[in-house]
Enzyme design. Structure first.
Site, PDB file in Angstrom:
ATOM      1  N   ASP A  88      43.852 -25.349 -31.811  1.00  0.00           N
ATOM      2  CA  ASP A  88      45.306 -25.231 -31.951  1.00  0.00           C
ATOM      3  C   ASP A  88      46.010 -26.584 -31.930  1.00  0.00           C
ATOM      4  O   ASP A  88      45.411 -27.603 -31.587  1.00  0.00           O
ATOM      5  CB  ASP A  88      45.873 -24.311 -30.852  1.00  0.00           C
ATOM      6  N   ASP A 125      47.624 -16.408 -18.845  1.00  0.00           N
ATOM      7  CA  ASP A 125      48.017 -15.114 -19.419  1.00  0.00           C
ATOM      8  C   ASP A 125      46.901 -14.544 -20.307  1.00  0.00           C
ATOM      9  O   ASP A 125      47.120 -13.605 -21.060  1.00  0.00           O
ATOM     10  CB  ASP A 125      49.334 -15.233 -20.198  1.00  0.00           C
ATOM     11  N   HIS A 160      45.273 -16.152 -22.726  1.00  0.00           N
ATOM     12  CA  HIS A 160      45.152 -16.637 -24.110  1.00  0.00           C
ATOM     13  C   HIS A 160      43.888 -17.472 -24.316  1.00  0.00           C
ATOM     14  O   HIS A 160      43.420 -18.168 -23.423  1.00  0.00           O
ATOM     15  CB  HIS A 160      46.409 -17.378 -24.590  1.00  0.00           C
ATOM     16  N   GLU A 217      48.585 -15.642 -27.656  1.00  0.00           N
ATOM     17  CA  GLU A 217      49.343 -15.074 -26.548  1.00  0.00           C
ATOM     18  C   GLU A 217      49.217 -13.547 -26.545  1.00  0.00           C
ATOM     19  O   GLU A 217      48.733 -12.960 -27.521  1.00  0.00           O
ATOM     20  CB  GLU A 217      50.809 -15.497 -26.698  1.00  0.00           C
TER      21      GLU A 217
HETATM   22  C1  GLP Z   1      46.166 -24.623 -23.478  1.00  0.00           C
HETATM   23  C2  GLP Z   1      45.256 -24.446 -24.693  1.00  0.00           C
HETATM   24  C3  GLP Z   1      44.161 -23.441 -24.403  1.00  0.00           C
HETATM   25  C4  GLP Z   1      43.509 -23.727 -23.075  1.00  0.00           C
HETATM   26  C5  GLP Z   1      44.521 -23.724 -21.949  1.00  0.00           C
HETATM   27  C6  GLP Z   1      43.888 -23.948 -20.577  1.00  0.00           C
HETATM   28  O1  GLP Z   1      47.086 -23.594 -23.345  1.00  0.00           O
HETATM   29  N1  GLP Z   1      45.966 -24.044 -25.854  1.00  0.00           N
HETATM   30  O2  GLP Z   1      43.212 -23.486 -25.450  1.00  0.00           O
HETATM   31  O3  GLP Z   1      42.516 -22.760 -22.821  1.00  0.00           O
HETATM   32  O4  GLP Z   1      45.437 -24.758 -22.261  1.00  0.00           O
HETATM   33  O5  GLP Z   1      44.433 -25.058 -19.930  1.00  0.00           O
HETATM   34  P1  GLP Z   1      43.838 -25.665 -18.589  1.00  0.00           P
HETATM   35  O6  GLP Z   1      42.422 -26.046 -18.857  1.00  0.00           O
HETATM   36  O7  GLP Z   1      44.703 -26.872 -18.339  1.00  0.00           O
HETATM   37  O8  GLP Z   1      43.966 -24.610 -17.562  1.00  0.00           O
END
Ligand code: GLP
Length: 261
Positions: free
Chosen positions: A67, A136, A138, A143
């Site tokens: 993304d 959440d 994702h 989402e």
């Molecule tokens: C973002 C990314 C996700 C990832 C998430 C987790 O939202 N788009 O792909 O899984 O962060 O973040 P963290 O590793 O900081 O908890």
């Protein structure tokens, strides 16, 4: 689906990096799907160390990230392109032209999403997709209510995600409210999925994703449909699971995991 529980974050990250390194050694032109987020920083650091110390060779590797924020260019320090260059690409011998992220600044976002799907298909498809998980549920930026067969598209971010990720931006208002993300269907098309989740803040959503019903409310639960999906957890992230004794037995006894024990 298999869940692997490691004692702490470091050993969970190390196992994740070792799985990627093994796949790359077996297929030097590996098509690797990559994820961002704080959880992955240590994985990328370990991969960079493996490149430096063991000569892990990324010269034939092609990558596709999940993304990118809409409106941010790769020069923006809060873009995922910038994150990837800083944490991984600048520290290994990958060819910059072999690294792909959606272009969040494209004039025609819909066309950009179609182009990204086409590029993945032309590369032969993703061999190994690395995934994190948002609180959440994702994966990528899929989402809640993302269709389980969705493809790469623009997705509005939930207030919860904005709250979680705003810490990276100067002010919460600077954080984009939309992102281009591979769809759940795009992710499920990859030949193997490896999800990494660590820390107690992920325990509740991991329990819903792994042991709850498949639901568009928790995009990660769609991974239950994937024929080859490994979920790597530390103790804290596994705290809400019911079948931990079984998961531990698999890692301790199955031949596939011997070299990683
Ligand atoms: C973002 C990314 C996700 C990832 C998430 C987790 O939202 N788009 O792909 O899984 O962060 O973040 P963290 O590793 O900081 O908890």
């Amino acid at each position: 689906m298999e869940a692997i529980i490691r004692p702490d974050k470091e050993s969970a990250c190390l196992l994740t990096a070792k799985l990627i390194a093994k796949a790359l050694r077996a297929k030097p032109d590996l098509v690797l799907g990559l994820a961002t987020g704080s959880t992955m920083e240590r994985v990328y650091e370990i991969l960079a160390m493996m490149h430096r110390d063991e000569g892990l060779d990324f010269s034939g590797c092609r990558t596709f990230n999940l993304d990118e924020y809409v409106g941010l260019s790769g020069k923006d320090e809060t873009s995922y392109r910038f994150y990837m260059n800083r944490h991984l690409f600048n520290r290994i011998n990958i060819k910059p032209g072999n690294t792909h992220l959606p272009d969040g600044t494209a004039a025609d976002l819909e066309a950009e999403c179609a182009r990204y799907e086409e590029k993945i298909a032309k590369s032969g498809g993703i061999d190994l997709q690395l995934l994190g998980i948002g609180q959440d549920g994702h994966i990528g930026f899929n989402e809640p209510l993302s269709a389980l067969r969705s493809r790469t598209r623009v997705k509005p971010l939930t207030p919860e995600t904005v709250r979680q990720n705003a810490r990276y931006f100067k002010t919460p208002e600077d954080m984009p409210r939309r992102a281009i993300t591979m769809g759940v269907g795009t992710i499920l098309d990859s030949k193997r999925c490896v999800m990494l989740a660590t820390g107690e803040s992920k325990a509740a959503v991991i329990a819903r994703a792994l042991e709850g019903p498949i639901t568009a409310m928790v995009s990660a639960s769609a991974l239950q449909l994937h024929p080859r999906c490994t979920i790597i957890l530390d103790e804290k992230a596994s705290a809400g699971l019911e079948m931990t004794e079984y998961y531990r037995w698999i890692f301790d006894n199955e031949p596939e995991w011997r070299e990683f024990r």
